[in-house]
Motif scaffolding. Structure first.
Motif, PDB file in Angstrom:
ATOM      1  N   MET A  50      13.879   6.457 -30.266  1.00 32.11           N
ATOM      2  CA  MET A  50      12.703   6.551 -31.932  1.00 32.11           C
ATOM      3  C   MET A  50      11.606   6.275 -31.513  1.00 32.11           C
ATOM      4  N   ALA A  51      11.256   7.960 -32.391  1.00 34.82           N
ATOM      5  CA  ALA A  51       9.425   8.092 -32.686  1.00 34.82           C
ATOM      6  C   ALA A  51       9.605   7.950 -34.136  1.00 34.82           C
ATOM      7  N   VAL A  52       8.945   6.249 -34.250  1.00 33.04           N
ATOM      8  CA  VAL A  52       9.189   6.433 -35.864  1.00 33.04           C
ATOM      9  C   VAL A  52       7.606   5.585 -36.129  1.00 33.04           C
ATOM     10  N   ALA A  53       6.389   6.305 -36.059  1.00 34.63           N
ATOM     11  CA  ALA A  53       5.165   5.751 -36.152  1.00 34.63           C
ATOM     12  C   ALA A  53       5.013   5.809 -37.360  1.00 34.63           C
ATOM     13  N   GLY A  54       4.023   4.693 -37.629  1.00 29.74           N
ATOM     14  CA  GLY A  54       3.968   4.620 -38.887  1.00 29.74           C
ATOM     15  C   GLY A  54       4.871   3.235 -39.319  1.00 29.74           C
ATOM     16  N   PHE A  55       6.131   2.727 -39.168  1.00 36.80           N
ATOM     17  CA  PHE A  55       6.742   1.428 -39.840  1.00 36.80           C
ATOM     18  C   PHE A  55       6.672   1.056 -38.682  1.00 36.80           C
ATOM     19  N   GLY A  56       6.961  -1.109 -39.025  1.00 38.34           N
ATOM     20  CA  GLY A  56       7.046  -2.072 -38.027  1.00 38.34           C
ATOM     21  C   GLY A  56       8.295  -2.436 -38.291  1.00 38.34           C
ATOM     22  N   THR A  57       7.998  -3.544 -37.677  1.00 45.69           N
ATOM     23  CA  THR A  57       9.355  -4.006 -37.143  1.00 45.69           C
ATOM     24  C   THR A  57       9.922  -4.653 -38.624  1.00 45.69           C
ATOM     25  N   ASP A  58       9.535  -5.397 -39.713  1.00 44.94           N
ATOM     26  CA  ASP A  58      10.283  -5.486 -40.619  1.00 44.94           C
ATOM     27  C   ASP A  58      10.477  -4.413 -41.404  1.00 44.94           C
ATOM     28  N   GLU A  59      10.566  -3.291 -41.253  1.00 46.07           N
ATOM     29  CA  GLU A  59      10.404  -2.237 -41.793  1.00 46.07           C
ATOM     30  C   GLU A  59      11.842  -1.308 -41.215  1.00 46.07           C
ATOM     31  N   ILE A  60      12.409  -1.432 -40.369  1.00 45.93           N
ATOM     32  CA  ILE A  60      13.129  -0.999 -39.372  1.00 45.93           C
ATOM     33  C   ILE A  60      14.536  -2.050 -39.224  1.00 45.93           C
ATOM     34  N   GLU A  61      15.895  -1.107 -39.448  1.00 45.32           N
ATOM     35  CA  GLU A  61      17.073  -2.642 -39.265  1.00 45.32           C
ATOM     36  C   GLU A  61      17.976  -2.017 -38.526  1.00 45.32           C
ATOM     37  N   ILE A  62      18.729  -2.457 -37.833  1.00 49.24           N
ATOM     38  CA  ILE A  62      18.848  -1.841 -37.397  1.00 49.24           C
ATOM     39  C   ILE A  62      20.432  -3.078 -36.987  1.00 49.24           C
ATOM     40  N   THR A  63      21.807  -2.051 -37.183  1.00 44.74           N
ATOM     41  CA  THR A  63      22.520  -2.508 -37.649  1.00 44.74           C
ATOM     42  C   THR A  63      24.193  -2.019 -36.846  1.00 44.74           C
ATOM     43  N   GLN A  64      25.109  -2.320 -35.605  1.00 39.14           N
ATOM     44  CA  GLN A  64      26.011  -2.477 -34.953  1.00 39.14           C
ATOM     45  C   GLN A  64      27.215  -2.676 -35.808  1.00 39.14           C
TER      46      GLN A  64
END
Length: 154
Positions: free
Chosen positions: A52-66
């Motif tokens: 996914m192209a998520v330019a401008g987002f940091g690891t603390d601003e993205i959440e992945i949940t399964q």
């Protein structure tokens, strides 16, 4: 809108109810969001990758949940400095939520964020007891079924 009648298939299939329900739901689903852009790749026999192209987002601003067979990727930017004045704003920083339906036994193995690309590696891991196996047919006077060969490739 075109609908399909799967009732003739129910006579010759067993256990595909969920698949038919998923196909039926695709006709009723709202349009898919087109942001952020993403690729879905098959990188091996049982390996997959979502980029996914998520330019401008940091690891603390993205959440992945399964959760079971659903993968949810969401992003929310933190509040920006109020004294910043943009003359042109071309990098989208709006919140997003993207869901992916996963097949049975597909699990997230790793996730990486590098150069504005979020990479999620997935792998299908079918439990050993669910893999195909050959069963010997018993004749009168013999004991019950016995596994005589296990197919490791399946």
């Amino acid at each position: 809108m075109r609908t399909f009648d799967f009732s003739p298939l129910y006579r010759s299939t067993v256990g595909f109810d969920r698949l038919f329900d998923m196909i039926d739901q695709t006709a009723r689903v709202e349009p898919l969001p087109n942001w952020p852009p993403y690729n879905v790749e098959k990188s091996g026999e049982d390996q997959y990758r979502i980029t996914m192209a998520v330019a401008g987002f940091g690891t603390d601003e993205i959440e992945i949940t399964q959760k079971e067979n659903l993968l949810l990727v969401s992003g929310q930017k933190h509040a920006e400095q109020e004294n910043t004045q943009f003359l042109h704003r071309g990098i989208a920083t709006r919140a997003f939520k993207q869901t992916f339906s996963l097949a049975d036994y597909v699990n997230v193995k790793a996730a990486h964020l590098e150069n504005g690309l979020l990479t999620i590696d997935l792998e299908r891991e079918v439990p050993e007891e669910l893999k195909p196996r050959r069963i010997q047919i018993a004749t009168a006077g013999q004991a019950g079924p016995k596994v005589i060969e296990h197919d490791k490739a399946a």
